[in-house]
Design a protein around this motif. Structure first.
Motif, mmCIF file in Angstrom:
data_model
loop_
_atom_site.group_PDB
_atom_site.id
_atom_site.type_symbol
_atom_site.label_atom_id
_atom_site.label_comp_id
_atom_site.label_asym_id
_atom_site.label_seq_id
_atom_site.Cartn_x
_atom_site.Cartn_y
_atom_site.Cartn_z
ATOM 1 N N ILE A 1 0.841 -1.199 0.000
ATOM 2 C CA ILE A 1 0.000 0.000 0.000
ATOM 3 C C ILE A 1 0.875 1.247 0.000
ATOM 4 C CG2 ILE A 1 -1.656 1.322 1.370
ATOM 5 C CD1 ILE A 1 -2.877 -1.311 2.252
ATOM 6 N N PHE A 2 1.890 1.268 0.819
ATOM 7 C CA PHE A 2 2.764 2.448 0.929
ATOM 8 C C PHE A 2 4.039 2.230 0.112
ATOM 9 C CE2 PHE A 2 0.206 2.402 4.794
ATOM 10 C CZ PHE A 2 -0.335 3.676 4.752
ATOM 11 N N LYS A 3 4.372 3.203 -0.717
ATOM 12 C CA LYS A 3 5.519 3.082 -1.638
ATOM 13 C C LYS A 3 6.856 3.317 -0.932
ATOM 14 C CE LYS A 3 2.261 2.769 -4.706
ATOM 15 N NZ LYS A 3 1.716 1.441 -4.924
ATOM 16 N N GLY A 4 6.860 4.125 0.113
ATOM 17 C CA GLY A 4 8.082 4.385 0.863
ATOM 18 C C GLY A 4 9.044 5.332 0.173
ATOM 19 N N ARG A 5 8.543 6.096 -0.845
ATOM 20 C CA ARG A 5 9.439 7.005 -1.570
ATOM 21 C C ARG A 5 9.533 8.359 -0.876
ATOM 22 N NH1 ARG A 5 7.196 4.278 -6.481
ATOM 23 N NH2 ARG A 5 5.431 5.719 -6.427
ATOM 24 N N THR A 6 8.363 8.974 -0.614
ATOM 25 C CA THR A 6 8.375 10.283 0.055
ATOM 26 C C THR A 6 7.313 10.289 1.134
ATOM 27 O OG1 THR A 6 6.734 11.270 -1.421
ATOM 28 C CG2 THR A 6 9.049 11.455 -2.089
ATOM 29 N N TYR A 7 7.520 11.133 2.114
ATOM 30 C CA TYR A 7 6.556 11.280 3.204
ATOM 31 C C TYR A 7 5.208 11.770 2.648
ATOM 32 C CZ TYR A 7 4.242 13.360 7.248
ATOM 33 O OH TYR A 7 3.327 13.705 8.193
ATOM 34 N N GLU A 8 5.255 12.769 1.744
ATOM 35 C CA GLU A 8 4.022 13.374 1.228
ATOM 36 C C GLU A 8 3.183 12.331 0.475
ATOM 37 O OE1 GLU A 8 6.971 14.724 0.902
ATOM 38 O OE2 GLU A 8 6.782 16.544 2.155
ATOM 39 N N GLU A 9 3.867 11.502 -0.360
ATOM 40 C CA GLU A 9 3.150 10.502 -1.142
ATOM 41 C C GLU A 9 2.483 9.478 -0.222
ATOM 42 O OE1 GLU A 9 3.934 7.262 -4.748
ATOM 43 O OE2 GLU A 9 5.622 8.094 -3.626
ATOM 44 N N ASP A 10 3.243 8.964 0.755
ATOM 45 C CA ASP A 10 2.677 7.957 1.646
ATOM 46 C C ASP A 10 1.577 8.533 2.526
ATOM 47 O OD1 ASP A 10 4.325 6.159 0.546
ATOM 48 O OD2 ASP A 10 5.399 5.576 2.374
ATOM 49 N N MET A 11 1.768 9.803 2.929
ATOM 50 C CA MET A 11 0.730 10.442 3.755
ATOM 51 C C MET A 11 -0.574 10.604 2.967
ATOM 52 S SD MET A 11 0.743 11.249 6.878
ATOM 53 C CE MET A 11 -0.822 11.453 7.679
ATOM 54 N N GLU A 12 -0.447 10.929 1.673
ATOM 55 C CA GLU A 12 -1.640 11.059 0.820
ATOM 56 C C GLU A 12 -2.325 9.701 0.677
ATOM 57 O OE1 GLU A 12 -4.609 12.480 -1.657
ATOM 58 O OE2 GLU A 12 -3.271 13.553 -0.291
ATOM 59 N N ILE A 13 -1.519 8.601 0.579
ATOM 60 C CA ILE A 13 -2.091 7.253 0.490
ATOM 61 C C ILE A 13 -2.827 6.918 1.789
ATOM 62 C CG2 ILE A 13 -1.522 4.791 0.363
ATOM 63 C CD1 ILE A 13 0.795 5.612 -1.535
ATOM 64 N N ALA A 14 -2.228 7.251 2.919
ATOM 65 C CA ALA A 14 -2.863 6.982 4.212
ATOM 66 C C ALA A 14 -4.186 7.732 4.333
ATOM 67 C CB ALA A 14 -1.915 7.383 5.344
ATOM 68 N N GLU A 15 -4.169 9.010 3.918
ATOM 69 C CA GLU A 15 -5.419 9.799 3.971
ATOM 70 C C GLU A 15 -6.457 9.235 3.009
ATOM 71 O OE1 GLU A 15 -4.119 13.772 3.309
ATOM 72 O OE2 GLU A 15 -3.582 14.110 5.413
ATOM 73 N N GLY A 16 -5.987 8.732 1.861
ATOM 74 C CA GLY A 16 -6.911 8.108 0.909
ATOM 75 C C GLY A 16 -7.569 6.882 1.511
ATOM 76 N N CYS A 17 -6.764 6.069 2.232
ATOM 77 C CA CYS A 17 -7.328 4.886 2.904
ATOM 78 C C CYS A 17 -8.388 5.301 3.919
ATOM 79 C CB CYS A 17 -6.210 4.106 3.593
ATOM 80 S SG CYS A 17 -5.089 3.268 2.440
ATOM 81 N N PHE A 18 -8.106 6.377 4.659
ATOM 82 C CA PHE A 18 -9.082 6.826 5.644
ATOM 83 C C PHE A 18 -10.333 7.375 4.956
ATOM 84 C CE2 PHE A 18 -10.898 10.010 8.547
ATOM 85 C CZ PHE A 18 -11.255 9.141 9.582
ATOM 86 N N ARG A 19 -10.154 8.065 3.808
ATOM 87 C CA ARG A 19 -11.329 8.553 3.064
ATOM 88 C C ARG A 19 -12.199 7.378 2.628
ATOM 89 N NH1 ARG A 19 -7.349 11.802 0.286
ATOM 90 N NH2 ARG A 19 -7.262 13.859 1.274
ATOM 91 N N HIS A 20 -11.547 6.281 2.219
ATOM 92 C CA HIS A 20 -12.301 5.090 1.820
ATOM 93 C C HIS A 20 -13.140 4.576 2.993
ATOM 94 C CE1 HIS A 20 -13.081 1.213 -0.152
ATOM 95 N NE2 HIS A 20 -12.864 0.669 1.043
ATOM 96 N N ILE A 21 -12.525 4.507 4.179
ATOM 97 C CA ILE A 21 -13.243 4.039 5.372
ATOM 98 C C ILE A 21 -14.352 5.026 5.749
ATOM 99 C CG2 ILE A 21 -12.988 3.642 7.858
ATOM 100 C CD1 ILE A 21 -10.165 2.546 7.240
ATOM 101 N N LYS A 22 -14.024 6.289 5.713
ATOM 102 C CA LYS A 22 -15.004 7.318 6.105
ATOM 103 C C LYS A 22 -16.221 7.298 5.175
ATOM 104 C CE LYS A 22 -15.323 12.226 7.246
ATOM 105 N NZ LYS A 22 -14.634 13.525 7.240
ATOM 106 N N LYS A 23 -15.964 7.033 3.879
ATOM 107 C CA LYS A 23 -17.076 7.008 2.913
ATOM 108 C C LYS A 23 -18.053 5.878 3.245
ATOM 109 C CE LYS A 23 -18.128 6.858 -2.014
ATOM 110 N NZ LYS A 23 -17.618 6.641 -3.369
ATOM 111 N N ILE A 24 -17.509 4.763 3.752
ATOM 112 C CA ILE A 24 -18.385 3.647 4.144
ATOM 113 C C ILE A 24 -19.391 4.131 5.188
ATOM 114 C CG2 ILE A 24 -18.430 1.442 5.401
ATOM 115 C CD1 ILE A 24 -15.708 0.808 4.088
ATOM 116 N N PHE A 25 -18.896 4.830 6.196
ATOM 117 C CA PHE A 25 -19.764 5.262 7.295
ATOM 118 C C PHE A 25 -20.652 6.438 6.886
ATOM 119 C CE2 PHE A 25 -16.332 2.939 9.314
ATOM 120 C CZ PHE A 25 -17.042 2.099 10.164
ATOM 121 N N THR A 26 -20.163 7.266 5.966
ATOM 122 C CA THR A 26 -21.003 8.370 5.437
ATOM 123 C C THR A 26 -22.209 7.782 4.716
ATOM 124 O OG1 THR A 26 -19.022 9.705 5.138
ATOM 125 C CG2 THR A 26 -21.012 10.433 3.990
ATOM 126 N N GLN A 27 -21.962 6.772 3.864
ATOM 127 C CA GLN A 27 -23.067 6.146 3.135
ATOM 128 C C GLN A 27 -24.024 5.465 4.096
ATOM 129 O OE1 GLN A 27 -22.226 3.860 -0.450
ATOM 130 N NE2 GLN A 27 -20.244 4.838 -0.650
#
Length: 1364
Positions: free
Chosen positions: A969-995
């Protein structure tokens, strides 16, 4: 009554055919465009043609009459010829003023000659028949105010100076009422003094023209005797004159000053007292027209301001008139003291007024009228010249109480009865030629008020529906063959798919009236029928839905068993039809007598053949029938019904539309302020364009509209594009664009050089690329993207659609209208997520095409909803209907709760968090959010320390949950890229509960109906329906509290005016204002308009004019799409002349399918001349059922030839312009090749009108007619015919007829430039690699018989290898 039998055609040439031949010879000598050496202009030619009364020749007006007109050659025959030609063009519904606009110099002189001729004495140079022609011409002028040339002449007749025709006392009274008018009047008088005597005299004549014309009419009217024979010329003149008066009164620009002139002339009083009104047969139409004129003269509008008057204001005006009469009576007429001292309600009826004023002498009555400024003052010691009857009627009709139009409308039954259905004065049956005038409202450019707009549409829609209902009843009932049985009852000798005998009929409920009404609120009845029919017909009857309309018919036949029915004789007399009443289905009853409701649950299986339907009857009609039964002893209609008839659902929405219009007229229609005047046809037509809207939006996110920054730059030619980032690698879509927004109010300041300071700024676009936030690690989380490279005009249409206001997009064939519509919807959805968009189309097919493309874009499907019954045809496994969405929500809820269960397990949290949406919400709040917040606190930047990229993955709390996602899931190249992936994962989870939070309502609401209502009102963001469904369900939608902010209409030029208007009002206003922000209309007014079956309503009333077309005529700005990608460039040239700068997309030139020739055919399009076949051209076995055997055989022969060369049969469609030819071609195909496996059947054999909106690779077109051009003269039909083919178009026609038609010249000049005999290459199989313009050995000069032999030999050659 049925139409009279048509006389059989004779072989000898008719007078009209001989005359047509004479004109054709003259045309070839003097004005035909394809003749190069023409004879010089000769005035005697015009005189000769006019004397023979054959001025309806094609191109005569354009290429001879107006081209050579000048004051020097002007004559009576010349003037009349021009007027006749213009009237003929209006009758044929083709543009009439184009020729005059091209050469406008002599039009003012010509128009003055017409005015002079219209006022000439009838026993002089111009006969009354000729002056009737002139009246019709003037009527067309007054109805063409959108044409600058016409308006400049007409305005002189209908402006304020025309009040010179008023009597002095009346003029003074009117100027006193409106003080600002006196200033204008004084200014007019000053200007008149400065004019030279000749110009002043000419000006005075024009101002008094209408006043003098009224006086002339009154003298003609008075010459009509009561009982002696009268010439029909006089009757027709009177009818046309009243028609002209109605049209002047029904348009605000003409009414504003003219209404006072008309009132001052007392025209209505003269007419109602005339002999013509009392002539039962000759005066019937005149009386109906007079009633229309009376309605419009007293219409609820302020003539000066144009504001609609309320019921209270109309009552105030009425009271003012009565009290002014009472004051005059009190002051000057002692014999009227009783009248003067009575209250208004006691004296304002006709009976009371006649009682008080009847005993007075003529002189006294004249004096009363003169005190009210209605007549000139009567000199002392002189008797009045007016009849007492006239004077009394003048005072009574002016002061009697007005009947409320709304009240009358509310008491009117919506279903037509037998009295209306077969009354030819109300619903014309015969083919309307356009020659006579009718007592029907017209839909033109402008309307007085919204009430007027709705009322005209109400009346026309009702009558058009009645015409269709009559056709259906006559067809179904005659098929049932009702005969008189031996025992005096009714026996049915036949059967009908759409009608069944009634076994039992019972009225089961008559509800109490509402307060203040005298009709019941609801009347219900049960109808029982025996469905002993085929299964598919039984299913159709059982499939009757709520709100479907049926008709209950009573027949009492007098003909014995076995009598044959003659369709040429009157229908009612033969069938013995007595009553017709309408009803509306509530539902079918189950075994327990309960109504089976529509819903997701399967319908119960009922035993036996007997079925009972619960129906609603019309309460108004029931009340009238019962009153008639009780008061007059008439029989009870509701005990006599013996037939129930249903209609096709697509044609059966009339009752709901009428009910909707009536409801709208009873409520304050809240149309958005920015639309009100445009709908009525007044004000600045561009005022609703986004550039003039006060709430224009500066920055818009175009989402995936642009494919690249280069695409964006080419989409805004002439603009300076500034990108906020310089790095080309970051200049990738999606883009936000900031546009320069100007208020458009006031003048711009200028700099020293005189140039606008903000010119550069006004053309600068600020473009900001932005990144769509990561939505999660799964592949399906990636957003869907648009792949179409839109042209700059398509981008302008998308931009306009995203801005508030009215957007009109004209989409020629193949220009991507649907793609533009879908992108607008998508962009609105992403820019304004809280707003709701309503999609409306004419057909289910168009709605489904639109929906299928919407589903391919980045729009969450839970926000999509499709209303109506067309969703069954959607080419998708997903169900977007209301109940389909309910099922989706329930299924999706279970899926999401399963995901919650998995998440709970991955986090090691005990309990059952996935039990309900509510428990899942708590789980998210206390377990998920706490872990996420703790995670963020660990990995976020800590002061000046550099964040560690490994921490993002190490501390991530949801690794186990996302174990099924692509790893790592995490590429390990840059902090910004991995942080965006982590936030994307949380958006996916949050969308479940929003729906799940949105789906909570489905747990609380238990029934499918309640859940579907909730989805419609709260959940859905994009709601699609047809215009028919909108009209059917308006009441239900408003009652539910349905809300929307934007409307997008596809196929807008094919939707009836009123069916376009209703979707604007599917919601209740908020605080007295409409919440509508955008109205996007996409259509093509150059193609065929809405289908109107009755020619009288289509031609005379202009009912076929769509709101889209009217807006274009008014001058509302449009975005014209200008690049087509459907057809070869050569085929596009056949119709692109009708559009602004219509070109081709690059792939039309580059793709092999467009650059390769059509195998076996030399040309990609060709016009093939077909002469008489076996001595016959067109034939007409039934009235207006045209056929042409030669063309039919030739078309089928070419189809067979193409199939034998290897063309797929489904890539070929055969079109024709008449139903008769369609049936003939189908018969020939069945006989020649229907069962032949080498050939097969074409994709479709249908009419041009039916094929609108469809396309095919190869089109074979038969134009049928050989004597007259017929309805192909309507250029819109020509455009549709020419634009259906992608790769090949082959037209079969009588070339000499069609090439002379002026309207068809741009297309036929290209068609006739190629050989007029079919050129084939029989040795070339399909497909070919030959290029389009490559020459090759060919066969030419093929007649039908020769071509048939060629195909026969080709078929023999192909059969031999297969051993056939």
């Amino acid at each position: 009554m049925a139409a009279p039998a048509q006389p059989k055609k004779i072989v000898a040439p008719t007078v009209s055919q001989i005359n047509a031949e004479f004109v054709t010879q003259l045309a070839c000598k003097y004005w035909a465009p394809h003749i190069k050496k023409k004879s010089p202009f000769d005035i005697k030619v015009i005189e000769d043609i006019y004397e023979k009364e054959i001025v309806k020749s094609s191109q005569y007006l354009e290429n001879y009459l107006w081209m050579n007109y000048s004051p020097e050659v002007s004559s009576k025959a010349y003037l009349m010829s021009i007027c006749c030609m213009v009237n003929e063009k209006f009758r044929e519904n083709v543009p009439a003023w184009e020729t005059f606009k091209k050469k406008p110099d002599h039009f003012p002189f010509f128009f003055k000659c017409i005015l002079k001729a219209a006022l000439a004495e009838t026993d002089g140079e111009f006969s009354l028949h000729e002056q009737t022609v002139l009246l019709l011409f003037l009527d067309h002028c007054f109805n063409s105010l959108e044409v600058d040339l016409i308006r400049s002449q007409v305005q002189q007749l209908i402006s304020l100076p025309m009040w010179m025709g008023l009597q002095p006392a009346r003029l003074e009274l009117e100027l006193k009422k409106t003080p600002k008018l006196r200033k204008f009047w004084n200014l007019i008088k000053k200007n008149d003094e400065k004019m030279d005597p000749e110009a002043r005299e000419q000006s005075f004549q024009e101002r008094r023209f209408l006043s003098q014309l009224i006086q002339k009419f009154i003298s003609v009217l008075k010459s009509v005797p009561l009982s002696e024979p009268v010439t029909m010329d006089k009757v027709h003149y009177c009818e046309r004159f009243i028609e002209l008066m109605i049209d002047l009164e029904a348009l605000l620009p003409t009414r504003r000053w003219f209404n006072t002139i008309l009132d001052d002339s007392h025209l209505l009083v003269h007419c109602y007292l005339s002999n013509l009104v009392h002539r039962e047969e000759d005066g019937h139409l005149f009386s109906q027209l007079l009633d229309m004129l009376k309605f419009y003269t007293g219409f609820e509008i302020n003539d000066q301001t144009g504001n609609a008057l309320t019921e209270n204001e109309m009552t105030t005006i009425h009271y003012d008139r009565i009290t002014s009469l009472q004051r005059a009576a009190f002051a000057h007429f002692p014999e009227l003291y009783d009248f003067a001292l009575s209250n208004v309600a006691e004296v304002d009826t006709r009976e009371s007024l006649v009682k008080f004023f009847g005993p007075l002498s003529s002189n006294t009555l004249h004096q009363v009228a003169s005190y009210l400024c209605l007549l000139p003052i009567l000199p002392k010691n002189e008797d009045t010249t007016f009849d007492k009857e006239f004077l009394l009627e003048l005072l009574v009709s002016r002061h009697e109480r007005r009947i409320s139009q709304i009240q009358q409308l509310n008491q009117m039954p919506l279903y037509p009865t037998e009295k209306i259905i077969w009354d030819e004065n109300i619903v014309p049956t015969e083919y309307y030629s356009g020659e006579g005038c009718l007592a029907l409202p017209k839909l033109n450019l402008q309307f007085l008020t919204l009430h007027d707009y709705l009322l005209r549409n109400f009346n026309l829609f009702r009558l058009e529906s009645t015409y269709e209902i009559r056709q259906d009843i006559e067809d179904s009932v005659s098929r049932m063959k009702p005969w008189l049985s031996e025992y005096g009852g009714v026996v049915f000798g036949g059967w009908a798919r759409m009608a069944q005998p009634i076994v039992a009929f019972t009225v089961v409920e008559v509800a109490k009236p509402n307060i203040g009404e005298n009709w019941p609120t609801r009347v219900r009845a049960d109808v029982t029928i025996n469905l002993n029919v085929r299964d598919h017909i039984k299913d159709e009857w059982e499939g009757l839905r709520k709100h479907d309309v049926c008709f209950l018919v009573t027949v009492r036949p007098t003909k014995p068993y076995g009598t044959k029915f003659d369709r040429r004789r009157p229908f009612i007399e033969q069938i013995g039809l007595v009553y017709v009443r309408g009803c509306e289905i509530q539902g079918m009853l189950d075994d327990k007598g309960r109504v089976i409701e529509d819903g997701p649950e399967p319908r119960p299986n009922l035993r036996g053949e007997s079925r009972t339907f619960r129906v609603f009857l019309d309460p108004n009609q029931y009340q009238q029938d019962m009153t008639n039964t009780i008061q007059n002893g008439a029989e009870d209609v509701y005990e006599t019904f013996n037939i129930i008839m249903r209609r096709k659902p697509k044609e059966n929405n009339f009752k709901a539309v009428l009910e909707t219009i009536r409801n709208l007229m009873n409520t304050d229609c809240v149309v958005p302020d920015w639309l009100h005047d445009i709908i009525l046809g007044y004000g600045d037509p561009s005022s609703a364009h986004y550039s003039k809207m006060p709430n224009q939006i500066a920055t818009l996110d175009f989402n995936d509209t642009f494919l690249s920054i280069e695409h964006l730059k080419t989409s805004f030619p002439g603009h300076n594009v500034k990108v906020t980032v310089d790095d080309p690698a970051l200049q990738i879509p999606p883009f936000r664009i900031t546009f320069p927004v100007r208020s458009g109010k006031g003048k711009k300041r200028k700099d020293v050089d005189g140039e606008d300071e903000d010119t550069e700024e006004a053309k600068t676009l600020i473009v900001e690329p932005h990144v769509i936030p990561n939505r999660g690690p799964y592949p399906y989380n990636q957003p869907k993207r648009n792949t179409i490279q839109f042209t700059h005009t398509q981008i302008e249409a998308i931009r306009a659609g995203m801005q508030p206001g009215l957007t009109m997009v004209v989409g020629p064939p193949g220009t991507g209208k649907t793609d533009v519509a879908v992108q607008i919807i998508s962009n609105i959805y992403h820019n304004f997520p809280e707003q709701r968009t309503l999609i409306v189309t004419h057909s289910n097919q168009a709605l489904n095409q639109l929906f299928e493309k919407i589903m391919a874009l980045d729009i969450d499907e839970r926000h999509l909803l499709r209303l109506g019954h067309g969703e069954e045809e959607l080419e998708t496994e997903k169900d977007f209907s209301r109940y389909g969405r309910v099922n989706y929500v329930l299924a999706r809820r279970i899926e999401l709760l399963e995901e919650v269960k998995r998440l709970q397990k991955s986090l090691g949290v005990p309990g059952d968090a996935s039990y309900t949406c509510e428990t899942a919400g708590y789980f998210f709040l206390y377990q998920v959010m706490s872990r996420w917040e703790e995670y963020i606190s660990k990995v976020k930047n800590k002061g000046n320390m550099l964040p560690d990229v490994t921490e993002v993955s190490t501390f991530f709390p949801f690794h186990e949950y996302f174990a099924n996602a692509p790893q790592p899931i995490f590429k390990g190249r840059t902090y910004e890229e991995d942080m965006e992936i982590a936030e994307g994962c949380f958006r996916h989870i949050k969308k479940i509960f929003t729906q799940l939070e949105e789906f909570r309502a489905s747990e609380l609401l238990r029934s499918g109906l309640d859940r579907s209502k909730y989805l419609l009102v709260k959940e859905a963001k994009i709601i699609a329906m047809t215009c028919t469904h909108a009209a059917l369900k308006r009441h239900d939608l408003v009652k539910l509290g349905f809300k929307y902010d934007n409307i997008l209409m596809e196929e807008a030029a094919q939707i009836l005016e009123i069916e376009t208007f209703i979707p604007l009002l599917l919601q209740n206003p908020q605080d007295g204002f409409s919440r509508l922000k955008r109205w996007i209309m996409i259509g093509d007014h150059h193609q065929l308009p809405p289908v109107i079956k009755n020619m009288a309503f289509q031609k005379y009333s202009n009912m076929e004019q769509s709101l889209f077309t009217r807006f274009v005529r008014v001058g509302v700005p449009t975005v014209d799409l200008d690049a087509q990608g459907r057809a070869r460039a050569s085929l596009c040239n056949l119709y692109n002349w009708r559009y602004k700068n219509l070109g081709n997309l690059p792939h039309v030139q580059l793709l092999p399918e467009f650059s390769t020739a059509n195998a076996g055919l030399l040309y990609d399009f060709q016009l093939i001349n077909v002469e008489d076949f076996q001595g016959v051209g067109e034939s007409e076995p039934n009235p207006y059922f045209y056929q042409n055997l030669g063309e039919a055989e030739y078309v089928v022969a070419l189809f067979m030839y193409m199939c034998l060369l290897g063309y797929p049969a489904d890539k070929i469609s055969i079109l024709t312009t008449y139903n008769g030819q369609k049936h003939l071609i189908r018969d020939i195909i069945n006989r020649r090749c229907g069962s032949n496996p080498l050939i097969g059947r074409p994709n479709k054999v249908t009419t041009v009108d039916r094929f609108q909106g469809q396309q095919n690779d190869y089109i074979l077109l038969s134009l049928v007619r050989t004597r007259a051009v017929g309805h192909l003269r309507d250029v819109r039909r020509l455009v549709v015919a020419m634009s259906r083919a992608r790769l090949g178009l082959y037209i079969f026609a009588r070339v000499s007829l069609f090439q002379n038609c002026f309207e068809l010249t741009p297309a036929f000049s290209q068609l006739t430039a190629r050989p007029l005999h079919l050129h084939i290459i029989p040795t070339e199989p399909f497909p070919t690699s030959r290029k389009v313009r490559l020459s090759i050995v060919i066969l030419t000069n093929l007649e039908v018989v020769t071509f048939g032999l060629c195909i026969f030999h080709l078929l023999q050659c192909l059969r031999s290898p297969f051993g056939f």
